[in-house]
Design an enzyme around this catalytic site. Sequence first.
Site, PDB file in Angstrom:
ATOM      1  N   GLY A  60       0.785  -1.224   0.000  1.00 32.89           N
ATOM      2  CA  GLY A  60       0.000   0.000   0.000  1.00 32.89           C
ATOM      3  C   GLY A  60       0.811   1.265   0.000  1.00 32.89           C
ATOM      4  O   GLY A  60       0.312   2.326   0.371  1.00 32.89           O
ATOM      5  N   LYS A  78      -0.149   2.418  -4.486  1.00 34.12           N
ATOM      6  CA  LYS A  78      -0.680   3.746  -4.791  1.00 34.12           C
ATOM      7  C   LYS A  78      -0.293   4.216  -6.193  1.00 34.12           C
ATOM      8  O   LYS A  78      -1.007   5.010  -6.807  1.00 34.12           O
ATOM      9  CB  LYS A  78      -0.172   4.753  -3.746  1.00 34.12           C
ATOM     10  CG  LYS A  78      -0.722   4.534  -2.340  1.00 34.12           C
ATOM     11  CD  LYS A  78      -2.209   4.796  -2.266  1.00 34.12           C
ATOM     12  CE  LYS A  78      -2.720   4.858  -0.828  1.00 34.12           C
ATOM     13  NZ  LYS A  78      -2.662   3.561  -0.152  1.00 34.12           N
ATOM     14  N   ASP A 117      -8.655   6.721   1.452  1.00 31.87           N
ATOM     15  CA  ASP A 117      -7.607   7.412   2.202  1.00 31.87           C
ATOM     16  C   ASP A 117      -6.909   8.439   1.327  1.00 31.87           C
ATOM     17  O   ASP A 117      -6.888   8.340   0.098  1.00 31.87           O
ATOM     18  CB  ASP A 117      -6.589   6.403   2.741  1.00 31.87           C
ATOM     19  CG  ASP A 117      -5.974   5.560   1.633  1.00 31.87           C
ATOM     20  OD1 ASP A 117      -6.716   5.151   0.721  1.00 31.87           O
ATOM     21  OD2 ASP A 117      -4.753   5.300   1.671  1.00 31.87           O
ATOM     22  N   ASP A 118      -6.325   9.438   1.969  1.00 35.21           N
ATOM     23  CA  ASP A 118      -5.482  10.446   1.325  1.00 35.21           C
ATOM     24  C   ASP A 118      -6.190  11.173   0.179  1.00 35.21           C
ATOM     25  O   ASP A 118      -5.645  11.313  -0.926  1.00 35.21           O
ATOM     26  CB  ASP A 118      -4.180   9.806   0.830  1.00 35.21           C
ATOM     27  CG  ASP A 118      -3.353   9.215   1.968  1.00 35.21           C
ATOM     28  OD1 ASP A 118      -3.572   9.609   3.120  1.00 35.21           O
ATOM     29  OD2 ASP A 118      -2.498   8.359   1.683  1.00 35.21           O
ATOM     30  N   TYR A 170      -8.705   7.997   8.798  1.00 41.10           N
ATOM     31  CA  TYR A 170      -8.218   6.663   9.102  1.00 41.10           C
ATOM     32  C   TYR A 170      -7.255   6.615  10.284  1.00 41.10           C
ATOM     33  O   TYR A 170      -6.693   5.570  10.589  1.00 41.10           O
ATOM     34  CB  TYR A 170      -7.554   6.041   7.874  1.00 41.10           C
ATOM     35  CG  TYR A 170      -6.394   6.825   7.299  1.00 41.10           C
ATOM     36  CD1 TYR A 170      -5.116   6.741   7.846  1.00 41.10           C
ATOM     37  CD2 TYR A 170      -6.579   7.630   6.183  1.00 41.10           C
ATOM     38  CE1 TYR A 170      -4.053   7.436   7.304  1.00 41.10           C
ATOM     39  CE2 TYR A 170      -5.526   8.349   5.634  1.00 41.10           C
ATOM     40  CZ  TYR A 170      -4.264   8.248   6.191  1.00 41.10           C
ATOM     41  OH  TYR A 170      -3.205   8.949   5.662  1.00 41.10           O
ATOM     42  N   ASP A 189       8.013   4.853   2.465  1.00 35.46           N
ATOM     43  CA  ASP A 189       7.763   5.585   1.225  1.00 35.46           C
ATOM     44  C   ASP A 189       7.811   7.093   1.417  1.00 35.46           C
ATOM     45  O   ASP A 189       8.006   7.837   0.462  1.00 35.46           O
ATOM     46  CB  ASP A 189       6.426   5.168   0.593  1.00 35.46           C
ATOM     47  CG  ASP A 189       5.244   5.303   1.545  1.00 35.46           C
ATOM     48  OD1 ASP A 189       5.466   5.553   2.749  1.00 35.46           O
ATOM     49  OD2 ASP A 189       4.095   5.156   1.087  1.00 35.46           O
ATOM     50  N   ASN A 203       2.122  -2.472   6.296  1.00 37.95           N
ATOM     51  CA  ASN A 203       2.521  -1.784   5.071  1.00 37.95           C
ATOM     52  C   ASN A 203       4.030  -1.564   5.171  1.00 37.95           C
ATOM     53  O   ASN A 203       4.480  -0.699   5.914  1.00 37.95           O
ATOM     54  CB  ASN A 203       1.780  -0.454   4.965  1.00 37.95           C
ATOM     55  CG  ASN A 203       2.029   0.242   3.636  1.00 37.95           C
ATOM     56  OD1 ASN A 203       2.295  -0.399   2.621  1.00 37.95           O
ATOM     57  ND2 ASN A 203       1.940   1.561   3.627  1.00 37.95           N
TER      58      ASN A 203
END
Length: 775
Positions: A15, A46, A122-123, A166, A232, A259
């Site tokens: 993720g 992503k 999310d995001d 989240y 990341d 993740n």
Amino acid sequence: MDGQEGNFIRGIVEGFYGRPWTAEQRKELFRKMPEFGLTSYMYAPKDDYKHRTNWREAYSSDECAELQALIQAAAQQHIAFFYTLSPGVDMLYSSQRDRQALRNKFAQVAALGCRCFALLFDDIEPQLQPADRLVFASFAAAHVAVANELFDALGRPVFAFCPTEYCAARAVPSVTTSEYLHCVGQNLQPEIDIMWTGPQVISKTITVESLQELASVIRRKPVIWDNLHANDYGQRRLFLGPYSRDPAIVPCIRGVFTNPNCQLEVNFNAFYTLGLWIKCGLTAISGEIDDDNNDSGTTYEPRAALMLASNAWLKEFQQCQRVPNDYSLAAQAKLNDIGLVNTAASETKSNLIDVEPMDLQGKMDVVERRAAEDDDDLMRSAGSDEMSNGKDAGKNHLPADTERRNDDIQHTGRDWNADEEMGDPDENKVTAADLLLLADLFYLPFDHGVQAMKLLDDFRWLRRHAGWMTASQRGGHQQQQRKPGRMDAEWQQRASGFDEHYGHINRMCLRISNSVNRNLVYELFPYFWDLKGMLSLLSAFVRWLGSASQESSPFAEEIQESWIRRGGLYAEFQRLLPLEIYTIRPYLPDDKAEVYDICRESSSSPSNLVDTMERYPDVLGDYTLGCFLHSLRDYCFVIEDDSGAVCGYIVCTTDARSLHNTELCFREDLRKKYPLDADPVEPVGALPDYVYRDYPGQLRLGVRSNVNEADVVRRLVSFALNTLEINGAAAAHALVERAGPAHVQEMMGNMGFETMPPEEQNLKNFVLMARSGNV
């Protein structure tokens, strides 16, 4: 299904942002997951453009064949394959076309054999488009409607939902009062799992209380999407430490998806220890239910789990794997340039940490027992993890026996050298001790490993006490309570130990570079080689500190190589931001002008001294700090900002009573130097006897009036307290200028200093504050 081992989700989520894993990497992961005790994989990269940006676009026949092969490969290993989409970047929730496109995309993958799904919001920006506001009462209502519809359209399969809020930090205004979370909890189908990352996107801790609070809002136990090992957001970092959550949260959650680091091959420790953590947590629940036996030997210890993981990971380094063609040539050329060779390695007893192999179905008491036994041979070399952040820092990362033994560790390189403890392995073969060291150096986002903390502590100590060597070389005054010979010998011993530590890391880097598993080598190489380069600079700096002449710094601007300081556009912009980087170092004679200037800024002296100070610019500094700088220079420190300007100072002594007498004598000399009618600064009066007895150390500090960061005061005071404690004065008092910045007293109060009653202070220009040694 709560508390039942078979229904607890234990998985890996791909993720992260960045290059997705390849199909072959995923298939290799599926083959290994049963060994870790992990049973679910979530496909959510992503930067797969058909997962997020072009989520509406159907898969081609070739893409379908690849996805189907992955789903089948997972099924062969009894891995639940979760397919996900993240449509929230541009989805019009009220559009039937968009909702049909979403259903079609999931149906296409369901036809390939996928039975588990997730919808991720999310995001994304938490606001509805104008057309959606006409249909939905809120952002959450739109998400719930789309998720429930998709859930029914797919035949109510295993299904997970990631909300926009989240984590607690993104809950508006809080978890318990969030309209979004309350709407999701009340209206989302109860069979749908809700994902949660904890208090933050990357959470340092996740507590039972926070999960219980969340569950009362979303009306179910959450599934943790854990970013503990994700890198990341900063790929100059790598996280090889163990999974370190409190096992007590297991009964409060439906499962965990980790993740991990973007580089798949380096995640062995993360996956291995997560499996152990889950097994321990579930076994504890089962033991309580079946036996009502709380002493079932299932306590999870991250350090013990990491030692087991190091042994198991060693086998991966001994498996010959070729490098993918797309980056093998450049990487091969890089290693050939530095003369590294590809040497075959076979597993030998000497390469392993002496921990018994443990079947994942076994209990964790094996881990605890073996880890405690092996600490005598291995962890003695790691040093104390209590040094970097105070006495209690890091204790949760060690078995109890290790904590006790670390109290007795001497600060020498020989205690740290694992090679000596484990025999003399072939220097071309990586060992489990190497991998444990590697994990300690690249540990977790909020913690360093035991051996890294030892290295940091040694370097900080050497820099802090570099004044000892300077004083010895110049023949200056010494602290009365320590003999110059002993100080010099201790500094040299620590410096030698630091150099040994660097040598051990250097050998570890070379052995890993020689591993036959080139995939692993090329993933790890940029990280450990970068660290090795920095440590070589530190080693040179330590040698310079201990040299007979310090006239030329090894980091003088005119001789710096381009790789010593980070460059590029990012670094240039960072330098322009109002970010202050402060460094504490010993006071040097060249600092006198700046320190005296700060002293004048924070002084409570009357205005009629203006003429006197114009005639004698140093008079105030001499009367206030001269005794320290003349007689106790090794206990004087400054803090400078990233431009090199001194913005604060702190001076201290382990014996305030003796200092009081010395200052009175020193004033006699100053009266000869400055022919004035009266002393420009009133002397500090004698303090009550109990202050000298119960708080023998003393410190005085000053910071520039334009420095508002409380962290400057905190760092200065912490530094001085550590220095005093090392030299036998755990309890201390401080004389704080009444005219100094207001936040100084406030910060010291936060650090455990108590303001003494005014009638006991006998002071005019200072506030007396004291702190016991057990704070």
